[in-house]
Design an enzyme around this catalytic site. Structure first.
Site, PDB file in Angstrom:
ATOM      1  N   HIS A 199       0.712  -1.274  -0.011  1.00 44.20           N
ATOM      2  CA  HIS A 199      -0.019  -0.062   0.048  1.00 44.20           C
ATOM      3  C   HIS A 199       0.726   1.360   0.039  1.00 44.20           C
ATOM      4  CE1 HIS A 199      -3.324   2.420   0.291  1.00 44.20           C
ATOM      5  NE2 HIS A 199      -4.292   1.571   0.916  1.00 44.20           N
ATOM      6  N   THR A 208      -5.008  10.669  -0.113  1.00 42.28           N
ATOM      7  CA  THR A 208      -6.349  10.455   0.250  1.00 42.28           C
ATOM      8  C   THR A 208      -6.725  11.312   1.445  1.00 42.28           C
ATOM      9  OG1 THR A 208      -5.560   8.744   1.730  1.00 42.28           O
ATOM     10  CG2 THR A 208      -6.197   8.052  -0.188  1.00 42.28           C
ATOM     11  N   SER A 267     -12.551   6.260   2.675  1.00 47.46           N
ATOM     12  CA  SER A 267     -11.107   6.923   1.805  1.00 47.46           C
ATOM     13  C   SER A 267     -11.730   7.505   0.453  1.00 47.46           C
ATOM     14  CB  SER A 267     -10.164   5.729   1.400  1.00 47.46           C
ATOM     15  OG  SER A 267      -9.504   6.353   0.647  1.00 47.46           O
TER      16      SER A 267
END
EC number: 3.1.2.22
Length: 803
Positions: free
Chosen positions: A470, A599, A588
């Site tokens: 991620h 984000t 998100s």
């Protein structure tokens, strides 16, 4: 997505001894270094664009301008108004025979200056235009005259064929919100989940923060916003991801699924060959910037910076902090099969191997009978260990098995050829789909290299999946790549009638290289401990995936509502029925409207949503009353979503303020409390960004079924959802089996009931509940519609396996 878990845990990464030493540096020095890193990225991007001939614009545009000036000069016209004559006077005198050369050089210099000025003016004008966010605040489906004018100007200044990074120098910087507004919005967001006493105490802490510390911290953030590309994104990457010492598996990674109902070929090697070839085609287009930039609502460009690290990228573990290693190029992939590692070249004579040649290489690996070496089979479990532990072991590994380690970490990406099948089955569709999700999220704990930017997983029955690290980018980036991969390998590359990749074998190809690991004895126990921890973490995850097929995006549009807001409010109703209380909810939202934006959090559990939920649970409330409250809740959610997207959210601003306070060694009880909150419901929508790649009318089953992530809290849920076409929504739910408060399947049933109850508030949706409950199909495999989708079989001419 999985960022919610990291956001909760980032505060502990700031309190370790190592991190404390790092934060002892002056905050001004950190801001200076942040800006320096930004400028280095700009220069690197400039140089790459220059080499590829796309900066500041196409060389053909300069040549056209130069030719026009020369033509005008030939016709005895002076478009420079005397400037070229002055330039000629400044050039050296090489004699009369070179008088014409001086004229050409003067024209070239003038053309270059004019060209650069025009390009700079266009960039400035476009940046001013892209700073306008009024279009985002307009009602859904409506467009005012100023917005229409703005859109026309954006299209004019954008050019006819913008490339992937064409807008990067024109994107505005993410603004720093007013600290008073941020605190006010925060207090509003926590009011539904706090008691009166707790809320009053939080309000007192907030007022004390505003009075004593806020202005100083805000000043440093404004300074950083002027100097660096983005005031929060680099700190978000560092403190939320790279400083986290938790295992990546489940806590940070997320997964993407294959087509739900079809598998184009049952041959594992063939599917791997086409998928790898499609991924490398995407990388080729990415390097040449041939991927069109993403336009929000078809008109507003988004930042493309995260695309740069999709391939050739590895997260390298550190004792105190990881770092991201990105290579300019890599011409091989690392492959794992039955405990063995291989290096497979992807190019021959500087050209990409054909899908059939790649299939041939993967088949050679599948046919290789050699056993795994001692401890080699479980070596990758180290990448699922706590980061500090893996960093220490990696030092020994780097000295003893440097070549093999470099082959893995330097690969374009990692490929795992699983020995087991996966995907939807007729015999037990619900359980098989849950097992599929679990295999993608965690596997067996030792068959994924979690440090790589992504791992392509190919199961023995030809089913695909993706496990994504991620830190380097967010889900829309990997999702965009995954959509291209599925569409390309299935529709463009295709398969022969016998299921193999199209093309011919290449007998001259050398066999895949088996990697040799000289593992020192001292790391054997580390591998065993890492494997034990990975299995415990993996076995504790409860995954549940179900497609909801009674209605989808088309019905919600007919109700004149936002699809995302509809689902979010329904999730509040489902969670309340599951737990009997409200909780902080993390959704998100992207901030890629700004340069290097990532984000922001939408706090979906609002006072308006809670009022609606209470009304739905109150038998005395009528449907019109509930519907009115539902519309109010949807409008509130839309306002929060638009505020987050336009840089006016709450959580990233509070996060950056907290980081500055730690650099300054200022104790803020308010910020400490903010970052000790638990997100018991973490949600995310998986966007479908390239519908033009899929023919949903003729091939309705050839649509990605989205992906999921682990829960952000030990007693919470992770929920993601994707709108598949117009009439299906697929949900991915995760929780911890060790918690007595959560059950992924139970929440799934509540979500289905909530969707039906909300839809029944609308006259057009009342028949959904009658159709569902009148059918008597109450068990989950029927009500999820697992066995109802077989429409694509008669319409496709491909070699496809259903279920």
């Amino acid at each position: 997505m999985a960022e919610a878990h990291q956001a909760v845990g980032f505060r502990t990464s700031l309190t370790s001894d190592g991190a404390e030493v790092e934060l002892s540096a002056p905050v001004l020095q950190e801001i200076y270094l942040s800006g320096l890193r930004s400028w280095k990225r700009h220069l690197s991007r400039f140089w790459n664009d220059f080499l590829t001939g796309v900066f500041p614009a196409s060389p053909l545009s300069w040549l056209f301008l130069f030719s026009a000036i020369q033509l005008a000069w030939f016709l005895q016209l002076d478009p420079s108004l005397g400037l070229m004559e002055k330039i000629k006077e400044l050039l050296p005198d090489w004699g009369g025979q070179h008088h014409g050369l001086r004229g050409v050089l003067a024209a070239a210099l003038f053309a270059s200056c004019l060209w650069g000025t025009l390009i700079f003016t266009l960039h400035v004008a476009l940046r001013l235009l892209l700073s306008y966010h009024g279009w985002l605040l307009e009602p859904h489906g409506a467009m005012s005259s100023p917005t229409k004018t703005w859109l026309a100007l954006v299209r004019i200044f954008s050019g006819r064929h913008p490339m992937l990074f064409s807008y990067q120098r024109s994107l505005p910087r993410q603004p720093v919100p007013s600290v008073q507004d941020t605190v006010r919005k925060y207090l509003e967001s926590v009011r539904p989940v706090l008691s009166d006493e707790d809320f009053d105490w939080t309000a007192v802490l907030a007022q004390e923060f505003l009075r004593l510390q806020a202005s100083l911290l805000q000043w440093y953030l404004r300074l950083k916003s002027w100097w660096a590309s983005n005031y929060v994104s680099d700190w978000w990457e560092e403190f939320v991801y790279l400083r986290s010492r938790n295992p990546l598996m489940v806590n940070s990674n997320y997964y993407m699924m294959d087509f739900l109902y079809v598998t184009p070929t049952p041959l594992q090697a063939a599917r791997a060959g086409n998928a790898v070839h499609a991924l490398l085609l995407y990388r080729h287009r990415l390097n040449r910037q041939e991927i069109p930039p993403t336009l929000l609502m078809g008109m507003r460009p988004l930042c493309s910076a995260q695309y740069e690290k999709i391939f050739n990228t590895t997260r390298i573990p550190g004792v105190q902090k990881d770092y991201i290693r990105h290579l300019h190029d890599s011409q091989h992939v690392a492959v794992f099969h039955r405990g063995r590692f291989f290096r497979v070249g992807t190019h021959s004579r500087n050209s990409l191997l054909s899908p059939r040649a790649l299939e041939q290489q993967f088949q050679r690996i599948l046919d290789d009978p050699s056993p795994a070496c001692p401890h080699e089979e479980h070596l990758a479990a180290l990448t699922a260990a706590p980061r500090g532990t893996w960093a220490q072991v990696r030092r020994s590994l780097k000295t003893q098995a440097a070549e093999a380690l470099e082959a893995v970490e330097g690969a374009a990406f990692f490929v795992s050829l699983d020995a087991e099948p996966a995907g939807l089955t007729r015999e037990d569709p619900a359980a098989s789909l849950d097992a599929y999700a679990h295999a993608l999220l965690a596997g067996r704990g030792h068959d994924r290299w979690f440090d790589k930017s992504f791992t392509l997983i190919v199961f023995s029955n030809g089913k695909l999946g993706l496990s994504v690290e991620h830190s380097w980018a967010d889900c829309p980036i990997s999702g965009h790549m995954w959509e291209f991969t599925l569409a390309t390998e299935c529709f463009q590359l295709g398969y022969s009638t016998d299921g193999h990749c199209k093309g011919h074998l290449d007998p001259t190809l050398p066999r895949p290289q088996r990697l040799q690991w000289d593992l020192p004895d001292q790391i054997h126990s580390s591998i065993s401990l890492a494997l034990r921890g990975a299995k415990i973490l993996s076995e504790n995850v409860d995954c549940h995936v179900f497609p909801f097929s009674l209605f989808g995006k088309s019905f919600i549009r007919r109700c004149h509502l936002s699809s995302d807001s509809f689902i979010q409010i329904a999730l509040q109703l489902a969670h309340f029925r599951d737990r009997g209380q409200f909780c902080l909810t993390y959704e998100s939202a992207m901030t890629r409207l700004f340069l290097e934006g990532r984000t922001e959090t939408v706090r979906s559990c609002t006072r308006e949503a809670c009022n609606f939920v209470r009304a739905m649970e109150d038998k005395e409330k009528t449907d019109p009353q509930c519907l009115a409250l539902f519309r109010v809740a949807v409008d509130k959610h839309q306002a929060l979503l638009k505020a987050a997207m336009s840089g006016q959210g709450v959580d990233r601003h509070l996060f950056a303020l907290y980081v500055v306070s730690r650099f300054l060694h200022l104790q803020s009880p308010f910020l400490t409390q903010v970052h000790s909150e638990q997100w018991q419901l973490s949600t995310s929508q998986i966007p479908v960004q390239q519908m033009h790649l899929f023919d949903v009318h003729n091939y309705p089953d050839y649509v990605s079924s989205g992906g999921g992530f682990g829960p952000a809290d030990d007693h919470g849920y992770g929920v993601s959802y994707i709108f598949m076409g117009d009439d299906m929504i697929t949900f991915h739910i995760s929780s911890k089996k060790s918690s007595t408060k959560t059950d992924s399947h139970r929440l799934g049933q509540h979500i289905e009931d909530a969707l039906l109850d909300v839809a029944s508030l609308f006259q057009a949706g009342q028949h959904f509940k009658r159709r569902f409950r009148g059918s008597g199909k109450e068990d989950s495999r029927h009500r999820c519609g697992f066995l109802s989708r077989q429409t694509g079989a008669s319409k496709t001419s491909m070699t496809s396996t259903y279920f």
